[in-house]
Design a protein around this motif. Structure first.
Motif, PDB file in Angstrom:
ATOM      1  N   THR A 307     -22.579  25.651  14.408  1.00  0.00           N
ATOM      2  CA  THR A 307     -22.323  25.396  15.830  1.00  0.00           C
ATOM      3  C   THR A 307     -22.980  24.088  16.266  1.00  0.00           C
ATOM      4  O   THR A 307     -22.373  23.282  16.991  1.00  0.00           O
ATOM      5  CB  THR A 307     -22.848  26.573  16.680  1.00  0.00           C
ATOM      6  OG1 THR A 307     -22.259  27.788  16.211  1.00  0.00           O
ATOM      7  CG2 THR A 307     -22.516  26.399  18.151  1.00  0.00           C
ATOM      8  N   ILE A 308     -24.225  23.863  15.818  1.00  0.00           N
ATOM      9  CA  ILE A 308     -24.923  22.609  16.136  1.00  0.00           C
ATOM     10  C   ILE A 308     -24.160  21.432  15.526  1.00  0.00           C
ATOM     11  O   ILE A 308     -23.900  20.420  16.192  1.00  0.00           O
ATOM     12  CB  ILE A 308     -26.381  22.643  15.607  1.00  0.00           C
ATOM     13  CG1 ILE A 308     -27.202  23.656  16.393  1.00  0.00           C
ATOM     14  CG2 ILE A 308     -27.023  21.246  15.698  1.00  0.00           C
ATOM     15  CD1 ILE A 308     -28.578  23.948  15.802  1.00  0.00           C
ATOM     16  N   ASP A 309     -23.775  21.569  14.249  1.00  0.00           N
ATOM     17  CA  ASP A 309     -23.059  20.482  13.552  1.00  0.00           C
ATOM     18  C   ASP A 309     -21.765  20.130  14.269  1.00  0.00           C
ATOM     19  O   ASP A 309     -21.425  18.961  14.419  1.00  0.00           O
ATOM     20  CB  ASP A 309     -22.752  20.879  12.100  1.00  0.00           C
ATOM     21  CG  ASP A 309     -23.998  20.872  11.232  1.00  0.00           C
ATOM     22  OD1 ASP A 309     -25.045  20.381  11.702  1.00  0.00           O
ATOM     23  OD2 ASP A 309     -23.938  21.357  10.093  1.00  0.00           O
ATOM     24  N   GLN A 310     -21.040  21.158  14.711  1.00  0.00           N
ATOM     25  CA  GLN A 310     -19.755  20.909  15.365  1.00  0.00           C
ATOM     26  C   GLN A 310     -19.951  20.065  16.634  1.00  0.00           C
ATOM     27  O   GLN A 310     -19.206  19.115  16.871  1.00  0.00           O
ATOM     28  CB  GLN A 310     -19.068  22.232  15.710  1.00  0.00           C
ATOM     29  CG  GLN A 310     -17.687  22.014  16.281  1.00  0.00           C
ATOM     30  CD  GLN A 310     -16.706  23.106  15.888  1.00  0.00           C
ATOM     31  OE1 GLN A 310     -17.093  24.133  15.374  1.00  0.00           O
ATOM     32  NE2 GLN A 310     -15.435  22.880  16.136  1.00  0.00           N
ATOM     33  N   GLN A 311     -20.984  20.412  17.424  1.00  0.00           N
ATOM     34  CA  GLN A 311     -21.247  19.622  18.645  1.00  0.00           C
ATOM     35  C   GLN A 311     -21.667  18.197  18.297  1.00  0.00           C
ATOM     36  O   GLN A 311     -21.221  17.240  18.932  1.00  0.00           O
ATOM     37  CB  GLN A 311     -22.342  20.293  19.481  1.00  0.00           C
ATOM     38  CG  GLN A 311     -21.859  21.439  20.356  1.00  0.00           C
ATOM     39  CD  GLN A 311     -22.772  21.677  21.562  1.00  0.00           C
ATOM     40  OE1 GLN A 311     -23.263  20.739  22.188  1.00  0.00           O
ATOM     41  NE2 GLN A 311     -22.986  22.944  21.901  1.00  0.00           N
ATOM     42  N   ILE A 312     -22.542  18.054  17.279  1.00  0.00           N
ATOM     43  CA  ILE A 312     -23.040  16.716  16.920  1.00  0.00           C
ATOM     44  C   ILE A 312     -21.902  15.836  16.403  1.00  0.00           C
ATOM     45  O   ILE A 312     -21.773  14.668  16.801  1.00  0.00           O
ATOM     46  CB  ILE A 312     -24.197  16.814  15.887  1.00  0.00           C
ATOM     47  CG1 ILE A 312     -25.467  17.308  16.594  1.00  0.00           C
ATOM     48  CG2 ILE A 312     -24.458  15.460  15.208  1.00  0.00           C
ATOM     49  CD1 ILE A 312     -26.663  17.554  15.691  1.00  0.00           C
ATOM     50  N   ILE A 313     -21.065  16.380  15.542  1.00  0.00           N
ATOM     51  CA  ILE A 313     -19.946  15.594  14.984  1.00  0.00           C
ATOM     52  C   ILE A 313     -18.929  15.267  16.078  1.00  0.00           C
ATOM     53  O   ILE A 313     -18.460  14.132  16.203  1.00  0.00           O
ATOM     54  CB  ILE A 313     -19.258  16.358  13.830  1.00  0.00           C
ATOM     55  CG1 ILE A 313     -20.235  16.576  12.677  1.00  0.00           C
ATOM     56  CG2 ILE A 313     -18.024  15.597  13.332  1.00  0.00           C
ATOM     57  CD1 ILE A 313     -19.808  17.682  11.729  1.00  0.00           C
TER      58      ILE A 313
END
Length: 378
Positions: A307-313
């Protein structure tokens, strides 16, 4: 609170009542004074310590005479950052901060491209938006020099004991860290922590689930489920994007050395040189995208990492170099941008060029993938 009562005394930043003593230690540290002289005095003066040191100390006494609290230190740091931003960037922009509650403490989890600049620029954004600055997680590998330890702890940094190796010692250190982060947040102090140990040297920003399992150690002690506990922490992903990757050649050298020899061992003081290079070199346009607090049910560290990765990307701001290195031929890139980027790449040693280009290309390709793949596959 006395040190005996303070269970975080060995890792926490300094309190207001410790600021004066810390500044006094810095003033009496010849190594620190010599560094200040080197970067602020003409070479013919800085090369003569018995002249340079009294000059620098006299200037610092004037400058620091009224600094008595952590907030005073933050205001001094803000002045320095303002100069640094004007000197080494074309602009620094922010998105998403207006959607955050200025009265709420958040756990900011960001991608990591520069040792000190990443959290410094997060703080700059908060400071500009009249929000409280963060407490910053730093590895004890950066604290080999006494004056660096003083500067970091004065600037609201707390220590992550990476050097702990024995399993019991490691668990004790991680449990203390987890508890400190929780108590800080509950006390109204926001926290910044990188999404994984070490900078992303290949342009691949990915959250380490082990970091998130560390956060849960304190939740387990409270007998709370992972998802329930994480909601309390108010996790906000932050995506930091530099037009010109800090320390790109040094990062590429490390990757190249690993490819050729299997491992890379940092020399003493290498991290300090990286900090200085990150501060002093041109960065072009820097954008920081602040995400939304993660409220969705994440029942495991792996789910939360995705979930964090999706927002960052998704929120990563692509600069011309990202498009060019990614092979994009669209009209979003103009000729001057292409020429400037190509000039920078031309200065990179031939064997390192593919690695530097891959650094810039990776965010472009991952952003393209996000629309066609599930978060688990990123």
């Amino acid at each position: 609170m006395s040190e005996l009562e303070d269970k975080y005394a060995d890792i926490r930043p300094y309190n207001d009542n410790e600021v004066n003593a810390s500044l006094a230690r810095l003033m009496s540290d010849d190594a620190f004074i010599d560094v200040i002289a080197k970067y602020n005095l003409p070479r013919f003066l800085s090369a003569v310590p018995f002249i340079a040191r009294p000059l620098v100390r006299s200037q610092l006494r004037k400058k620091w005479g009224k600094v008595t609290s952590v907030e005073d230190v933050q205001n001094e740091v803000a002045k320095y950052l303002d100069k640094l931003i004007k000197r080494t960037t074309s602009k620094v922009t922010f998105s998403g901060l207006d959607k955050l509650d200025p009265n709420q403490a958040y756990l900011f989890v960001s991608n990591h491209r520069d040792i000190v600049l990443d959290p410094a620029l997060v703080n700059w954004g908060l400071y500009q938006h009249k929000m409280k600055t963060v407490r910053i997680a730093i590895g004890d590998n950066l604290l080999q020099i006494p004056y660096i330890t003083e500067l970091m702890r004065l600037n609201k940094s707390f220590i992550v004991k990476r050097s702990a190796k024995a399993p019991k010692e490691m668990l004790k250190a991680l449990t203390q860290l987890s508890s400190y982060i929780y108590d800080s947040l509950m006390g109204g102090h926001s926290i910044w922590i990188a999404q994984k140990e070490g900078r992303a040297k290949d342009g691949f920003d990915q959250t380490d689930p082990a970091l998130l399992k560390m956060l849960q150690l304190n939740g387990r002690k409270q007998k709370k489920e992972f998802g329930e506990y994480i909601k309390e922490l108010k996790v906000v992903p932050v995506s930091i994007s530099y037009q010109y990757e800090p320390c790109a050649v040094a990062k590429a050298k490390e990757l190249y050395h690993k490819q050729q020899h299997g491992e890379y061992v940092k020399s003493v003081g290498e991290d300090i040189l990286s900090i200085v290079e990150g501060f002093s070199t041109a960065k072009g346009h820097v954008h920081l995208a602040f995400g939304q607090p993660i409220e969705s049910q994440c029942d495991s560290a792996e789910e939360l990492a995705n979930t964090i990765d999706q927002q960052i990307i998704d929120s990563f701001y692509l600069h011309p170099g990202n498009y060019i290195a990614g092979g994009c031929k669209e009209s979003v890139i103009n000729s001057p941008d292409t020429a400037t980027f190509e000039q920078r790449i031309a200065q990179v040693p031939e064997e390192l060029k593919p690695l530097v280009l891959a650094m810039y290309a990776k965010p472009f390709h991952r952003k393209a993938q996000i629309n066609v793949k599930s978060p688990e596959s990123l």
